[in-house]
Each structure stands twice: as C-alpha cells, then as structure tokens.
Design a protein around this motif. Structure first.
Motif, PDB file in Angstrom:
ATOM      1  N   MET A 280       0.845  -1.143   0.052  1.00  0.00           N
ATOM      2  CA  MET A 280       0.026   0.172   0.038  1.00  0.00           C
ATOM      3  C   MET A 280       0.789   1.169   0.010  1.00  0.00           C
ATOM      4  SD  MET A 280      -2.931  -1.363   0.017  1.00  0.00           S
ATOM      5  CE  MET A 280      -3.696  -2.767  -0.167  1.00  0.00           C
ATOM      6  N   LYS A 281       1.874   1.248   0.630  1.00  0.00           N
ATOM      7  CA  LYS A 281       2.903   2.425   0.659  1.00  0.00           C
ATOM      8  C   LYS A 281       3.371   2.597  -0.675  1.00  0.00           C
ATOM      9  CE  LYS A 281       6.931   4.191   2.898  1.00  0.00           C
ATOM     10  NZ  LYS A 281       8.004   3.973   3.991  1.00  0.00           N
ATOM     11  N   SER A 282       3.886   1.568  -1.594  1.00  0.00           N
ATOM     12  CA  SER A 282       4.116   1.633  -2.663  1.00  0.00           C
ATOM     13  C   SER A 282       2.864   2.586  -3.638  1.00  0.00           C
ATOM     14  CB  SER A 282       4.571   0.517  -3.471  1.00  0.00           C
ATOM     15  OG  SER A 282       4.873   0.492  -4.922  1.00  0.00           O
ATOM     16  N   ALA A 283       1.860   2.175  -3.562  1.00  0.00           N
ATOM     17  CA  ALA A 283       0.856   2.726  -4.434  1.00  0.00           C
ATOM     18  C   ALA A 283       0.607   4.146  -3.874  1.00  0.00           C
ATOM     19  CB  ALA A 283      -0.577   1.896  -3.867  1.00  0.00           C
ATOM     20  N   TYR A 284       0.824   4.403  -2.589  1.00  0.00           N
ATOM     21  CA  TYR A 284       0.581   5.523  -1.735  1.00  0.00           C
ATOM     22  C   TYR A 284       1.535   6.694  -2.557  1.00  0.00           C
ATOM     23  CZ  TYR A 284       1.152   9.261   1.754  1.00  0.00           C
ATOM     24  OH  TYR A 284       1.349  10.375   2.524  1.00  0.00           O
ATOM     25  N   LEU A 285       2.934   6.316  -2.465  1.00  0.00           N
ATOM     26  CA  LEU A 285       3.687   6.946  -3.032  1.00  0.00           C
ATOM     27  C   LEU A 285       3.799   7.312  -4.651  1.00  0.00           C
ATOM     28  CD1 LEU A 285       6.980   5.543  -1.128  1.00  0.00           C
ATOM     29  CD2 LEU A 285       5.646   7.511  -0.952  1.00  0.00           C
ATOM     30  N   HIS A 286       3.009   6.325  -5.523  1.00  0.00           N
ATOM     31  CA  HIS A 286       2.859   6.576  -6.721  1.00  0.00           C
ATOM     32  C   HIS A 286       1.823   7.774  -6.943  1.00  0.00           C
ATOM     33  CE1 HIS A 286       4.645   3.856  -9.698  1.00  0.00           C
ATOM     34  NE2 HIS A 286       5.041   2.835  -8.448  1.00  0.00           N
ATOM     35  N   LEU A 287       0.669   7.582  -6.124  1.00  0.00           N
ATOM     36  CA  LEU A 287      -0.292   8.712  -6.312  1.00  0.00           C
ATOM     37  C   LEU A 287       0.357   9.909  -5.611  1.00  0.00           C
ATOM     38  CD1 LEU A 287      -3.225   6.355  -4.867  1.00  0.00           C
ATOM     39  CD2 LEU A 287      -2.774   7.033  -7.225  1.00  0.00           C
ATOM     40  N   LEU A 288       1.164   9.881  -4.763  1.00  0.00           N
ATOM     41  CA  LEU A 288       1.692  11.221  -4.344  1.00  0.00           C
ATOM     42  C   LEU A 288       2.538  11.871  -5.395  1.00  0.00           C
ATOM     43  CD1 LEU A 288       1.979  13.045  -1.811  1.00  0.00           C
ATOM     44  CD2 LEU A 288       3.859  11.924  -1.242  1.00  0.00           C
ATOM     45  N   THR A 289       3.314  10.984  -6.096  1.00  0.00           N
ATOM     46  CA  THR A 289       4.144  11.749  -7.032  1.00  0.00           C
ATOM     47  C   THR A 289       3.268  12.063  -8.022  1.00  0.00           C
ATOM     48  OG1 THR A 289       4.581   9.268  -7.739  1.00  0.00           O
ATOM     49  CG2 THR A 289       6.164  10.559  -6.360  1.00  0.00           C
ATOM     50  N   ASP A 290       2.202  11.550  -8.467  1.00  0.00           N
ATOM     51  CA  ASP A 290       1.223  11.722  -9.272  1.00  0.00           C
ATOM     52  C   ASP A 290       0.561  13.203  -9.333  1.00  0.00           C
ATOM     53  OD1 ASP A 290       1.478   9.347 -10.781  1.00  0.00           O
ATOM     54  OD2 ASP A 290      -0.478   8.417 -10.262  1.00  0.00           O
ATOM     55  N   MET A 291       0.340  13.555  -8.020  1.00  0.00           N
ATOM     56  CA  MET A 291      -0.240  14.651  -7.699  1.00  0.00           C
ATOM     57  C   MET A 291       0.840  15.835  -8.143  1.00  0.00           C
ATOM     58  SD  MET A 291      -1.978  15.794  -4.012  1.00  0.00           S
ATOM     59  CE  MET A 291      -0.300  15.878  -3.420  1.00  0.00           C
ATOM     60  N   MET A 292       2.148  15.358  -7.719  1.00  0.00           N
ATOM     61  CA  MET A 292       3.007  16.121  -8.024  1.00  0.00           C
ATOM     62  C   MET A 292       3.410  16.511  -9.684  1.00  0.00           C
ATOM     63  SD  MET A 292       3.878  17.187  -5.180  1.00  0.00           S
ATOM     64  CE  MET A 292       4.959  18.482  -5.520  1.00  0.00           C
ATOM     65  N   ALA A 293       3.185  15.515 -10.297  1.00  0.00           N
ATOM     66  CA  ALA A 293       3.271  15.422 -11.999  1.00  0.00           C
ATOM     67  C   ALA A 293       2.113  16.415 -12.351  1.00  0.00           C
ATOM     68  CB  ALA A 293       3.261  14.061 -12.615  1.00  0.00           C
ATOM     69  N   SER A 294       0.923  16.312 -11.665  1.00  0.00           N
ATOM     70  CA  SER A 294      -0.097  17.097 -12.196  1.00  0.00           C
ATOM     71  C   SER A 294       0.090  18.722 -11.844  1.00  0.00           C
ATOM     72  CB  SER A 294      -1.346  16.683 -11.525  1.00  0.00           C
ATOM     73  OG  SER A 294      -1.634  15.353 -11.957  1.00  0.00           O
ATOM     74  N   VAL A 295       0.698  18.853 -10.629  1.00  0.00           N
ATOM     75  CA  VAL A 295       1.236  20.347 -10.455  1.00  0.00           C
ATOM     76  C   VAL A 295       2.293  20.821 -11.515  1.00  0.00           C
ATOM     77  CG1 VAL A 295       2.535  21.823  -8.940  1.00  0.00           C
ATOM     78  CG2 VAL A 295       0.955  20.016  -8.009  1.00  0.00           C
ATOM     79  N   ALA A 296       3.266  19.688 -12.071  1.00  0.00           N
ATOM     80  CA  ALA A 296       4.174  20.117 -13.004  1.00  0.00           C
ATOM     81  C   ALA A 296       3.402  20.802 -14.398  1.00  0.00           C
ATOM     82  CB  ALA A 296       5.163  19.314 -13.356  1.00  0.00           C
ATOM     83  N   VAL A 297       2.591  19.806 -14.667  1.00  0.00           N
ATOM     84  CA  VAL A 297       1.545  20.003 -15.729  1.00  0.00           C
ATOM     85  C   VAL A 297       0.722  21.449 -15.842  1.00  0.00           C
ATOM     86  CG1 VAL A 297      -0.453  19.281 -17.244  1.00  0.00           C
ATOM     87  CG2 VAL A 297       1.502  17.578 -16.528  1.00  0.00           C
ATOM     88  N   LEU A 298       0.634  21.554 -14.420  1.00  0.00           N
ATOM     89  CA  LEU A 298      -0.402  22.837 -14.294  1.00  0.00           C
ATOM     90  C   LEU A 298       0.411  24.003 -14.590  1.00  0.00           C
ATOM     91  CD1 LEU A 298      -2.599  24.431 -13.347  1.00  0.00           C
ATOM     92  CD2 LEU A 298      -1.921  24.129 -10.997  1.00  0.00           C
ATOM     93  N   VAL A 299       1.850  24.104 -14.097  1.00  0.00           N
ATOM     94  CA  VAL A 299       2.559  25.215 -14.287  1.00  0.00           C
ATOM     95  C   VAL A 299       2.803  25.188 -15.737  1.00  0.00           C
ATOM     96  CG1 VAL A 299       5.136  25.741 -14.077  1.00  0.00           C
ATOM     97  CG2 VAL A 299       3.872  24.706 -11.941  1.00  0.00           C
ATOM     98  N   GLY A 300       3.097  23.930 -16.549  1.00  0.00           N
ATOM     99  CA  GLY A 300       3.426  24.262 -17.949  1.00  0.00           C
ATOM    100  C   GLY A 300       2.200  24.852 -18.539  1.00  0.00           C
ATOM    101  N   GLY A 301       0.935  24.780 -18.056  1.00  0.00           N
ATOM    102  CA  GLY A 301      -0.361  25.235 -18.722  1.00  0.00           C
ATOM    103  C   GLY A 301      -0.473  26.521 -18.557  1.00  0.00           C
ATOM    104  N   LEU A 302       0.173  27.136 -17.328  1.00  0.00           N
ATOM    105  CA  LEU A 302      -0.045  28.583 -17.050  1.00  0.00           C
ATOM    106  C   LEU A 302       1.163  29.395 -17.938  1.00  0.00           C
ATOM    107  CD1 LEU A 302      -0.398  28.315 -13.145  1.00  0.00           C
ATOM    108  CD2 LEU A 302      -2.170  29.066 -14.886  1.00  0.00           C
ATOM    109  N   LEU A 303       2.295  28.529 -18.045  1.00  0.00           N
ATOM    110  CA  LEU A 303       3.314  29.255 -18.893  1.00  0.00           C
ATOM    111  C   LEU A 303       2.958  29.534 -20.418  1.00  0.00           C
ATOM    112  CD1 LEU A 303       6.452  27.590 -17.388  1.00  0.00           C
ATOM    113  CD2 LEU A 303       5.780  30.001 -17.281  1.00  0.00           C
ATOM    114  N   MET A 304       2.107  28.361 -20.971  1.00  0.00           N
ATOM    115  CA  MET A 304       1.761  28.319 -22.287  1.00  0.00           C
ATOM    116  C   MET A 304       0.534  29.645 -22.386  1.00  0.00           C
ATOM    117  SD  MET A 304       1.697  24.502 -23.421  1.00  0.00           S
ATOM    118  CE  MET A 304       0.781  23.679 -22.082  1.00  0.00           C
ATOM    119  N   LYS A 305      -0.358  29.418 -21.343  1.00  0.00           N
ATOM    120  CA  LYS A 305      -1.435  30.445 -21.529  1.00  0.00           C
ATOM    121  C   LYS A 305      -0.870  32.126 -21.344  1.00  0.00           C
ATOM    122  CE  LYS A 305      -5.809  31.601 -18.990  1.00  0.00           C
ATOM    123  NZ  LYS A 305      -6.827  31.709 -20.200  1.00  0.00           N
TER     124      LYS A 305
END
Length: 303
Positions: free
Chosen positions: A150-175
C-alpha cells in the motif's frame, strides 16, 4: 531432521475497498486527460494520463494481489499465493519503463516541431488531476503506514499529484507567455521520473523474485549474533529471502556444540528465533539441527 517455524507478523487490517475507490478515481482522471490531451494537443497531458493509467494498473494489481495473498495455503500451493504481489510489481515496473521510453521519443520529436496548445484545457485537467490524486492519497495514507504494498501505491499517487502540479505550471506558462515548447520539457521530465521510479521498482521486485539476500541483512553479522547463543557451534548452509514484502524467511543448518535432547534444542531454537526477529526482522525460521555432521560448514553452500 527437525523443522521449526516461527511466525511473528503483526498485520494491520488493510482496507481493500480504499484501493477500489482509488482505482475508480484514477480511471476517471485518466480518461479525462487522454481526451483533453487529444483535444488540446498537449503531449504533457497525454504523458500524465499514461502515468495515471500505469497507476491504475498498479492499483489494480495491488488489489488483486491483496486478495490473492490472503488465500490459505494448500497441498498444491504450500505458500498460498503470497508472491502474487511481487509478480504484479515486476510487470507494472517493466511496462512503466517502456511507456516512459516512448514518451522520451515523442517529447524529443515534439520539441523540434512545437505547435499551439489549448492551454485552458491543460490547466483545468491538471487541477482535476491534483484533486483526484490528492483524494486517493488521503484514502491510502493510513494503510501505507502499515503495509509496503500500500505504501508503494500511496507513493505512486503522491508523485502523480506532483506531476499534475508540473503540468499545471506548464499550462499557465503556455497560457500567459505562449511558451509552447514547455509542453515537451514537462513531458521529458515526467518520463525521466517514470524511468527512475520504474527501474527502482523493477530492481527491487527482481531481487525478491530471484530470492536474493535482502539488502539490510548482513549474513556475517547475523552469524556472529547467533554464535553468541549458548550451545551453538556453527550456523551454516544459510538461505535468507523475502517470500513477499511482509515475510522474511531463513533456513539453515545449526551445528550444536553438545549432543543434546530435542527438548534442549527447542530452548536454543527459541533464543535463535528471538535474536533473528528482533535484530534482523526475520519472522519465519526453518532450522536443521546437527551434531558434528560430515558436511560443508560454509555459510553459503551451493546446493
């Protein structure tokens, strides 16, 4: 030959239903990101969707393994199906690396041929990814404190959230700055992260499947501690391996210094089990007692 088994596994009651909720949430965000990535033309969004899809598979494998690992042992399956989660981890890690390599190729190709991207779609779907992955993280946090799977799954999801933050930053720079090549850069960063995480998981699962000695186990130190027990002459012919993430097994020959009764050997065995569990985390011990038997006394013996 005497075989003694010691089971000292204190298990937290992992809630499989939390995995189901996380799977459903990640299916929603994966579908939304794929559609949004196609409509907006954002490779970063599609790469994050593939990352989320790999986590859907990971969560699904974890859930199936969670169920299978609780099947009782039988005559035909003497260990039950406790190693199912290791196979799932290996398969998931391998596919994760393959997906990441494909994303690297696509990101490099897109970098030299950038085109306009619908940044609003990227921003909103990135926000959705943060919310969904954040909710999944909260669902699994409690179980992650008690179960490595479960910890492995938890860490995967936590880093997924951080990846989405990176995509958000990219989206704002493009906009606001029309920096469309940032989409390829974000894709490359996500892909590199996937390779690092996937390779690490692949290495760990391979070592467990191949029955390698766990990295935290120092065989020589373990032998020194066992040899301190009165009545022990030599611990040898040693095998130490992970059955799964929770169970650490040891089997060995134990040469006794005296020709003792089995009831006396049980006292020695109890002390040995306590030492191995408390100092090395070994929770299943299988010992063959000997008294000056004519065989190899090396720590490791090729069978």
């Amino acid at each position: 030959m005497e075989h003694e088994h010691n089971h000292k596994i204190h298990k937290h009651n992992v809630e499989g239903k939390n995995l189901v909720y996380s799977i459903l949430l990640n299916v929603v965000i994966t579908v939304a990101q794929v559609v949004g990535g196609i409509l907006s033309g954002s490779l970063a969004l599609i790469s994050d969707a593939l990352h989320n899809f790999s986590d859907v598979l990971s969560l699904l494998f974890s859930y199936v393994a969670h169920k299978l690992s609780r099947r009782k042992a039988s005559i035909n399956q003497t260990f039950g199906l406790k190693r199912a989660e290791l196979i799932a981890a290996f398969v998931n890690a391998f596919t994760l690396v393959l997906v990441a390599l494909y994303l690297v190729y696509e990101a490099i190709s897109r970098f030299f041929h950038p085109h306009e991207i619908a940044s609003d779609t990227v921003i909103w779907l990135a926000l959705l990814g943060i919310v969904v992955n954040g909710a999944s993280v909260l669902l699994l946090k409690k179980d992650a404190d008690h179960n490595l799977n479960m910890k492995s799954a938890y860490l995967h999801l936590l880093t997924d959230m951080m990846a989405s933050v990176a995509v958000l930053v990219g989206g704002l720079l493009m906009k606001y700055y029309q920096i469309y090549w940032i989409d390829s850069v974000m894709t490359l960063l996500i892909a590199i992260y996937l390779i690092v995480v996937g390779a690490d998981l692949l290495q760990k699962s391979t070592k467990m499947l191949m029955l390698f000695t766990p990295e935290h186990i120092d065989i020589k130190e373990m032998v020194r501690e066992v040899h301190k027990i009165p009545g022990v002459r030599k611990l040898h012919h040693i095998h130490v391996w992970h059955l799964n993430e929770e169970e650490l097994h040891l089997e060995a020959h134990l040469d006794c210094s005296e020709d003792i009764k089995m009831s006396e050997f049980n006292v020695i065995l109890h002390q040995l089990e306590e030492v191995l569990h408390e100092k090395f985390g070994i929770n299943h011990v299988n010992i063959q007692p000997e008294f000056y038997k004519e065989d190899s006394k090396n720590f490791i013996v090729q069978d």
